[in-house]
Design a protein around this motif. Structure first.
Motif, PDB file in Angstrom:
ATOM      1  N   GLU A   1       0.987  -1.106  -0.226  1.00 26.52           N
ATOM      2  CA  GLU A   1       0.140  -0.056  -0.174  1.00 26.52           C
ATOM      3  C   GLU A   1       0.822   1.291   0.049  1.00 26.52           C
TER       4      GLU A   1
ATOM      5  N   LEU B   1      -7.836  -3.591   9.646  1.00 26.50           N
ATOM      6  CA  LEU B   1      -7.540  -3.013   8.320  1.00 26.50           C
ATOM      7  C   LEU B   1      -6.072  -3.355   7.951  1.00 26.50           C
TER       8      LEU B   1
ATOM      9  N   HIS C   1     -12.481  -7.525   2.655  1.00 20.63           N
ATOM     10  CA  HIS C   1     -12.903  -6.685   1.283  1.00 20.63           C
ATOM     11  C   HIS C   1     -11.592  -5.897   0.802  1.00 20.63           C
ATOM     12  N   GLY C   2     -11.058  -6.550  -0.260  1.00 20.22           N
ATOM     13  CA  GLY C   2      -9.742  -6.237  -0.831  1.00 20.22           C
ATOM     14  C   GLY C   2      -9.698  -6.853  -2.188  1.00 20.22           C
TER      15      GLY C   2
ATOM     16  N   ASP D   1      -5.207  -6.363   1.991  1.00 18.72           N
ATOM     17  CA  ASP D   1      -5.239  -4.675   1.582  1.00 18.72           C
ATOM     18  C   ASP D   1      -6.328  -4.126   1.777  1.00 18.72           C
ATOM     19  N   GLY D   2      -7.219  -4.549   2.684  1.00 16.87           N
ATOM     20  CA  GLY D   2      -8.598  -3.813   2.925  1.00 16.87           C
ATOM     21  C   GLY D   2      -8.940  -4.152   4.272  1.00 16.87           C
TER      22      GLY D   2
END
Length: 441
Positions: free
Chosen positions: A316, A363, A382-383, A432-433
């Motif tokens: 990220e 996260l 969620h990613g 990543d989410g």
């Protein structure tokens, strides 16, 4: 040390400072939990992230951090809860930083020898304010740092509240909300309430965090690259910690509760970090921050300083991540950190890790302690990229193994998956989410 009376103020250097709220240990006294409120020109927080406390230990700017408590001592000894401030990094929109505390299970009148102390990074005294008039208050504003003529000053406030931290925080604009509803899915349990926005990550239980030892007084030890360890307690009147007994083997250590002095290391690009040789064998929590970097990685190193295993791989742009490292027996922990831009690495005891036994959410990259029994973990991610979960447990055969690891999840993108867990241990979660995890027993 400059002792100031209630209402007075004193100039402080615009640099890194340590703030300790201290008290005398007595049976039956309430727990004291210290927080910081970052306030704008109107005396209000701009959002829930401007409250820094044991459940949200870092301000996004990096200017304020909650370090934790000293180890509990015998009756009559001194305990303290600590804040770390870097006044040079305080954002222009912040005019004041209030040092506040709440009393859990009683009132401040039951807490003897209450005071607040400010020192610089070397432990040199800056300000001292004793509290002698506490009675039925359950929350207190001890003092505040405020801007004045291009610099900073510290004011001794000493204002009490009867409504606890929630009432005090509300007066300064923090939104204290009810807990969020349970996450849909089999086996989910309603999470415990916590201060602040439910979207903000929770760094532990709403109860008081496990205690930390009081580090020794004096100049901070330097890392291999000159970055100081987090300084702490003045030698007097704070009681020094008892020398730790030598540890012969990882098998003799409780890996979930070992304590040591936190340290901070800073660098840029690829650097090797050699940690304090006095770190006890076992697990250490690693926190890293880097911004606008293509990638950020942490690797463990062998006895010759060669990179060995990846502990973190983050791609990220802005990274605020946690992972775990195993401090080896007989040699210092050595890490290889690599990022394109400046980075900050903190090495902390596991007492700083979030803990749960039914439900947790976070996260990207995090390290959490699972305290529950064997069961099934339900994960939602969620990613778009890889989502992995490793389960770390103490060694089954300490003579040969340093720890045991199982990969519970290795999926890509949007994930709804279940995995069995054998019992208590560490969950190293990487994505990543946003993600959620709950236990289905």
């Amino acid at each position: 040390m400059t002792q100031i009376p209630k209402g007075a103020n004193v100039a402080v250097p615009s640099q890194v400072l340590q703030v300790a709220v201290a008290w005398q240990v007595v049976p039956g006294a309430p727990e004291v939990d210290v927080s910081a409120l970052l306030l704008d020109g109107g005396g209000r927080v701009r959002g829930d992230t401007d409250l820094v406390f044991y459940n949200q230990v870092d301000h996004p700017s990096g200017a304020v951090r909650h370090l934790g408590k000293s180890a509990p001592g015998a009756p009559g000894s001194t305990a303290a809860d600590w804040l770390w401030l870097d006044l040079a990094r305080v954002e222009p929109g912040i005019d004041r930083i209030a040092v506040v505390a709440s009393a859990d299970g009683g009132a401040f009148g039951q807490v003897p020898a209450l005071d607040v102390r400010v020192t610089d990074v070397t432990g040199a005294p800056v300000a001292y304010f004793p509290i002698g008039d506490a009675t039925t208050e359950t929350a207190f504003v001890f003092g505040e740092f405020y801007r004045c003529a291009g610099g900073w000053r510290f004011r001794a406030v000493g204002q009490g509240y009867a409504s606890g931290l929630a009432g005090l925080a509300t007066d300064f604009g923090v939104v204290v909300e009810a807990p969020p509803p349970p996450i849909p899915g089999p086996g989910y349990v309603t999470p415990a309430p916590a201060y602040g926005s439910p979207a903000a990550p929770s760094y532990g239980f709403p109860a008081a965090p496990p205690a930390l030892p009081v580090p020794s007084y004096g100049s901070p030890a330097a890392s291999a690259y000159g970055s100081p360890t987090v300084p702490a307690a003045p030698s007097a009147p704070f009681a020094p910690p008892s020398p730790a007994a030598p540890v012969a083997d990882v098998a003799d250590v409780d890996p979930f509760s070992s304590s040591f002095r936190p340290s901070v290391h800073q660098g840029r690009g690829k650097e090797t970090v050699r940690c304090d040789p006095s770190l006890p064998p076992g697990w250490a929590l690693l926190e890293i921050e880097s911004y606008h970097s293509i990638s950020t990685t942490i690797e463990s190193c062998d006895a010759y300083g060669r990179a060995e295993d990846f502990l973190l791989m983050a791609y990220e742009d802005d990274v605020r991540a946690r992972t775990v490292a195993l401090v080896p027996r007989g040699r210092p922990l050595t890490l290889r950190v690599d990022a394109d831009t400046p980075w900050t690495l903190r090495v902390l005891p596991l007492t700083h890790a979030r803990r749960f036994d039914s439900h947790i959410e976070g996260l990207a990259h995090d390290l959490v302690v699972y305290d529950g029994p064997p069961g099934v973990l339900d994960f939602f991610h969620h990613g778009e990229s890889n989502f992995t979960v490793h389960h770390h447990t103490p060694p089954r055969e300490p003579e040969y193994d340093a720890e045991d690891q199982d990969m519970l999840v290795n999926e890509i993108g949007e994930v709804r998956v279940s995995a069995p867990v054998s019992g208590p241990g560490l969950l190293r979660i990487s994505g990543d989410g946003p993600w959620k995890c709950a236990v289905r027993r």
